[in-house]
Design a protein around this motif. Structure first.
Motif, PDB file in Angstrom:
ATOM      1  N   PHE A  60       2.031  -3.113   5.219  1.00  0.00           N
ATOM      2  CA  PHE A  60       3.388  -3.618   5.414  1.00  0.00           C
ATOM      3  C   PHE A  60       3.478  -4.490   6.665  1.00  0.00           C
ATOM      4  O   PHE A  60       4.114  -5.549   6.643  1.00  0.00           O
ATOM      5  CB  PHE A  60       4.386  -2.460   5.516  1.00  0.00           C
ATOM      6  N   VAL A  61       2.872  -4.062   7.771  1.00  0.00           N
ATOM      7  CA  VAL A  61       2.919  -4.850   9.003  1.00  0.00           C
ATOM      8  C   VAL A  61       2.302  -6.228   8.789  1.00  0.00           C
ATOM      9  O   VAL A  61       2.825  -7.244   9.263  1.00  0.00           O
ATOM     10  CB  VAL A  61       2.223  -4.097  10.157  1.00  0.00           C
ATOM     11  N   ALA A  62       1.204  -6.288   8.052  1.00  0.00           N
ATOM     12  CA  ALA A  62       0.558  -7.579   7.788  1.00  0.00           C
ATOM     13  C   ALA A  62       1.493  -8.508   7.028  1.00  0.00           C
ATOM     14  O   ALA A  62       1.642  -9.689   7.369  1.00  0.00           O
ATOM     15  CB  ALA A  62      -0.739  -7.380   7.014  1.00  0.00           C
ATOM     16  N   VAL A  63       2.149  -7.992   5.985  1.00  0.00           N
ATOM     17  CA  VAL A  63       3.071  -8.818   5.209  1.00  0.00           C
ATOM     18  C   VAL A  63       4.279  -9.210   6.060  1.00  0.00           C
ATOM     19  O   VAL A  63       4.730 -10.361   6.042  1.00  0.00           O
ATOM     20  CB  VAL A  63       3.533  -8.081   3.934  1.00  0.00           C
ATOM     21  N   ALA A  64       4.807  -8.263   6.831  1.00  0.00           N
ATOM     22  CA  ALA A  64       5.989  -8.529   7.644  1.00  0.00           C
ATOM     23  C   ALA A  64       5.704  -9.552   8.737  1.00  0.00           C
ATOM     24  O   ALA A  64       6.587 -10.333   9.109  1.00  0.00           O
ATOM     25  CB  ALA A  64       6.496  -7.228   8.261  1.00  0.00           C
ATOM     26  N   GLU A  65       4.488  -9.565   9.253  1.00  0.00           N
ATOM     27  CA  GLU A  65       4.149 -10.529  10.302  1.00  0.00           C
ATOM     28  C   GLU A  65       3.785 -11.892   9.732  1.00  0.00           C
ATOM     29  O   GLU A  65       4.101 -12.923  10.330  1.00  0.00           O
ATOM     30  CB  GLU A  65       2.994  -9.987  11.157  1.00  0.00           C
ATOM     31  N   GLU A  66       3.121 -11.907   8.584  1.00  0.00           N
ATOM     32  CA  GLU A  66       2.739 -13.182   7.962  1.00  0.00           C
ATOM     33  C   GLU A  66       3.879 -13.790   7.147  1.00  0.00           C
ATOM     34  O   GLU A  66       3.924 -15.000   6.936  1.00  0.00           O
ATOM     35  CB  GLU A  66       1.521 -12.979   7.052  1.00  0.00           C
ATOM     36  N   LEU A  67       4.787 -12.905   6.646  1.00  0.00           N
ATOM     37  CA  LEU A  67       5.880 -13.316   5.752  1.00  0.00           C
ATOM     38  C   LEU A  67       5.343 -14.084   4.545  1.00  0.00           C
ATOM     39  O   LEU A  67       5.954 -15.042   4.071  1.00  0.00           O
ATOM     40  CB  LEU A  67       6.923 -14.146   6.520  1.00  0.00           C
ATOM     41  N   HIS A  68       4.184 -13.618   4.075  1.00  0.00           N
ATOM     42  CA  HIS A  68       3.542 -14.260   2.919  1.00  0.00           C
ATOM     43  C   HIS A  68       2.481 -13.292   2.392  1.00  0.00           C
ATOM     44  O   HIS A  68       1.586 -12.868   3.140  1.00  0.00           O
ATOM     45  CB  HIS A  68       2.891 -15.575   3.349  1.00  0.00           C
ATOM     46  N   PHE A  69       2.571 -12.930   1.115  1.00  0.00           N
ATOM     47  CA  PHE A  69       1.633 -11.940   0.559  1.00  0.00           C
ATOM     48  C   PHE A  69       0.208 -12.483   0.534  1.00  0.00           C
ATOM     49  O   PHE A  69      -0.739 -11.739   0.782  1.00  0.00           O
ATOM     50  CB  PHE A  69       2.083 -11.533  -0.849  1.00  0.00           C
ATOM     51  N   GLY A  70       0.052 -13.758   0.208  1.00  0.00           N
ATOM     52  CA  GLY A  70      -1.290 -14.322   0.126  1.00  0.00           C
ATOM     53  C   GLY A  70      -1.996 -14.311   1.474  1.00  0.00           C
ATOM     54  O   GLY A  70      -3.166 -13.894   1.571  1.00  0.00           O
ATOM     55  N   GLN A 101      -5.268 -12.025   2.686  1.00  0.00           N
ATOM     56  CA  GLN A 101      -6.460 -12.630   3.293  1.00  0.00           C
ATOM     57  C   GLN A 101      -6.754 -11.985   4.645  1.00  0.00           C
ATOM     58  O   GLN A 101      -7.913 -11.700   4.969  1.00  0.00           O
ATOM     59  CB  GLN A 101      -6.243 -14.131   3.454  1.00  0.00           C
ATOM     60  N   ARG A 102      -5.728 -11.759   5.432  1.00  0.00           N
ATOM     61  CA  ARG A 102      -5.893 -11.115   6.740  1.00  0.00           C
ATOM     62  C   ARG A 102      -6.450  -9.705   6.605  1.00  0.00           C
ATOM     63  O   ARG A 102      -7.280  -9.266   7.421  1.00  0.00           O
ATOM     64  CB  ARG A 102      -4.533 -11.101   7.446  1.00  0.00           C
ATOM     65  N   LEU A 103      -6.008  -8.975   5.570  1.00  0.00           N
ATOM     66  CA  LEU A 103      -6.460  -7.597   5.362  1.00  0.00           C
ATOM     67  C   LEU A 103      -7.804  -7.511   4.652  1.00  0.00           C
ATOM     68  O   LEU A 103      -8.418  -6.441   4.618  1.00  0.00           O
ATOM     69  CB  LEU A 103      -5.413  -6.837   4.550  1.00  0.00           C
ATOM     70  N   GLY A 104      -8.230  -8.625   4.047  1.00  0.00           N
ATOM     71  CA  GLY A 104      -9.489  -8.628   3.310  1.00  0.00           C
ATOM     72  C   GLY A 104      -9.412  -7.934   1.969  1.00  0.00           C
ATOM     73  O   GLY A 104     -10.392  -7.342   1.511  1.00  0.00           O
ATOM     74  N   ILE A 105      -8.235  -8.003   1.335  1.00  0.00           N
ATOM     75  CA  ILE A 105      -8.061  -7.394   0.013  1.00  0.00           C
ATOM     76  C   ILE A 105      -7.436  -8.418  -0.921  1.00  0.00           C
ATOM     77  O   ILE A 105      -6.991  -9.493  -0.489  1.00  0.00           O
ATOM     78  CB  ILE A 105      -7.158  -6.129   0.071  1.00  0.00           C
ATOM     79  N   ALA A 106      -7.398  -8.098  -2.220  1.00  0.00           N
ATOM     80  CA  ALA A 106      -6.753  -8.972  -3.191  1.00  0.00           C
ATOM     81  C   ALA A 106      -5.239  -8.821  -3.091  1.00  0.00           C
ATOM     82  O   ALA A 106      -4.721  -7.786  -2.655  1.00  0.00           O
ATOM     83  CB  ALA A 106      -7.229  -8.634  -4.598  1.00  0.00           C
ATOM     84  N   GLN A 107      -4.517  -9.847  -3.547  1.00  0.00           N
ATOM     85  CA  GLN A 107      -3.061  -9.814  -3.428  1.00  0.00           C
ATOM     86  C   GLN A 107      -2.384  -8.795  -4.359  1.00  0.00           C
ATOM     87  O   GLN A 107      -1.437  -8.129  -3.932  1.00  0.00           O
ATOM     88  CB  GLN A 107      -2.480 -11.207  -3.681  1.00  0.00           C
ATOM     89  N   PRO A 108      -2.835  -8.628  -5.623  1.00  0.00           N
ATOM     90  CA  PRO A 108      -2.131  -7.683  -6.510  1.00  0.00           C
ATOM     91  C   PRO A 108      -2.043  -6.256  -5.978  1.00  0.00           C
ATOM     92  O   PRO A 108      -0.948  -5.665  -5.988  1.00  0.00           O
ATOM     93  CB  PRO A 108      -2.927  -7.771  -7.814  1.00  0.00           C
ATOM     94  N   PRO A 109      -3.149  -5.648  -5.482  1.00  0.00           N
ATOM     95  CA  PRO A 109      -2.997  -4.274  -4.951  1.00  0.00           C
ATOM     96  C   PRO A 109      -2.107  -4.220  -3.714  1.00  0.00           C
ATOM     97  O   PRO A 109      -1.442  -3.208  -3.480  1.00  0.00           O
ATOM     98  CB  PRO A 109      -4.435  -3.852  -4.622  1.00  0.00           C
ATOM     99  N   LEU A 110      -2.080  -5.299  -2.939  1.00  0.00           N
ATOM    100  CA  LEU A 110      -1.187  -5.336  -1.784  1.00  0.00           C
ATOM    101  C   LEU A 110       0.269  -5.323  -2.240  1.00  0.00           C
ATOM    102  O   LEU A 110       1.089  -4.554  -1.722  1.00  0.00           O
ATOM    103  CB  LEU A 110      -1.467  -6.585  -0.939  1.00  0.00           C
TER     104      LEU A 110
END
Length: 282
Positions: A9-19, A23-32
């Protein structure tokens, strides 16, 4: 909530973009996306507003971002302190005290001497920090206790005891015309074209805009002042040990600075408690 979900959640909230977050988390977008949606269902609250151009935080999302950062900092601090405790088990235990380099030197020396004289005192490792670094190292577990300075340092979330309150002085080259004055006002210092105030780095390492030189430590600052390239406004204790070629003049309308000793509210360390007792006794 799991720490994995909070990191997502913090990654999405800071990037304001799922993609970008994926990428920052090193995972695919669908599971995120599924993880965030599942978190929202369990909390019964929308955390993000999704749109074609990205996402924005809802009111609930802003609250969770603040709390999640604090929770993740606490987890990281617990890991660090546990590792340090394990290492201490192989030798003499120690407590880490964070302090700003060049500030509160006299108070720090008195505190270390007073604590060392107490029965059961342990080794105190002093971690000297740049401006504004003491609170972050205390939050993330690199330090057990810290000397902070209000109103400049963020003491939110810490237990604190006030130790000392003082005014501020302007540090100038000894030959500067203002150096002969008995007192100054902020407006006289902040507008000097020949002696701009320094620019200290933000937490992310970038510098604010402005005419002043970029400064990272106390030694660099004093050298620039002696060369006539900058001036500074510092607590009165900055007079102590003033280098040759510098002078200090009180700034009568500058905000007063309060030095506090701070520690995490969940600390149960007897060594930290002893250090705090010694500090307040001073």
């Amino acid at each position: 909530m799991e720490t994995r979900e909070l990191r997502y959640f913090v990654a999405v909230a800071e990037e304001l973009h799922f993609g970008r977050a994926a990428q920052r988390l090193g995972i695919a977008q669908p599971p995120l996306s599924r993880a965030i949606a599942g978190l929202e269902r369990r909390l019964g609250a929308a955390l993000l507003e999704r749109g074609s151009r990205g996402v924005t935080l809802t009111g609930a999302g802003a609250v969770l971002l603040r709390e999640a950062r604090a929770a993740l900092d606490a987890v990281e601090a617990a890991e660090r302190r546990t590792r340090r405790a394990a290492l201490a088990g192989t030798g003499r235990p120690a407590v880490v005290l964070a302090a700003k380099a060049g500030a509160s030197s006299e108070l720090l020396a008195k505190l270390l001497d007073a604590y060392a004289a107490e029965p059961g005192a342990v080794t105190v490792d002093v971690l000297l920090c740049g401006p504004g670094e003491q609170a972050p190292v205390l939050r993330d577990g690199r330090a057990d206790v810290a000397l902070l300075h209000r109103p400049f340092d963020d003491t939110a979330g810490f237990e604190t005891e006030e130790l000392h309150t003082e005014g501020q002085v302007a540090i100038l080259p000894a030959g500067h015309p203002l150096g002969t004055r008995t007192e100054l006002r902020l407006g006289e210092i902040t507008g000097l074209p020949d002696l701009p105030l320094p620019r200290w780095p933000r937490p992310d390492g970038t510098f604010p805009d402005g005419p002043g030189p970029q400064v990272r430590d106390h030694t660099q600052l004093t050298q620039l002042i002696a060369l006539g390239r900058a001036c500074a406004i510092v607590p009165e204790t900055g007079r102590a040990g003033l280098a040759e070629g510098l002078t200090a003049v009180p700034v009568v309308d500058a905000p007063r600075v309060t030095t506090v000793i701070a520690w995490p509210p969940h600390s149960r360390s007897t060594a930290v408690a002893g250090l705090i007792r010694a500090a307040t006794a001073l």
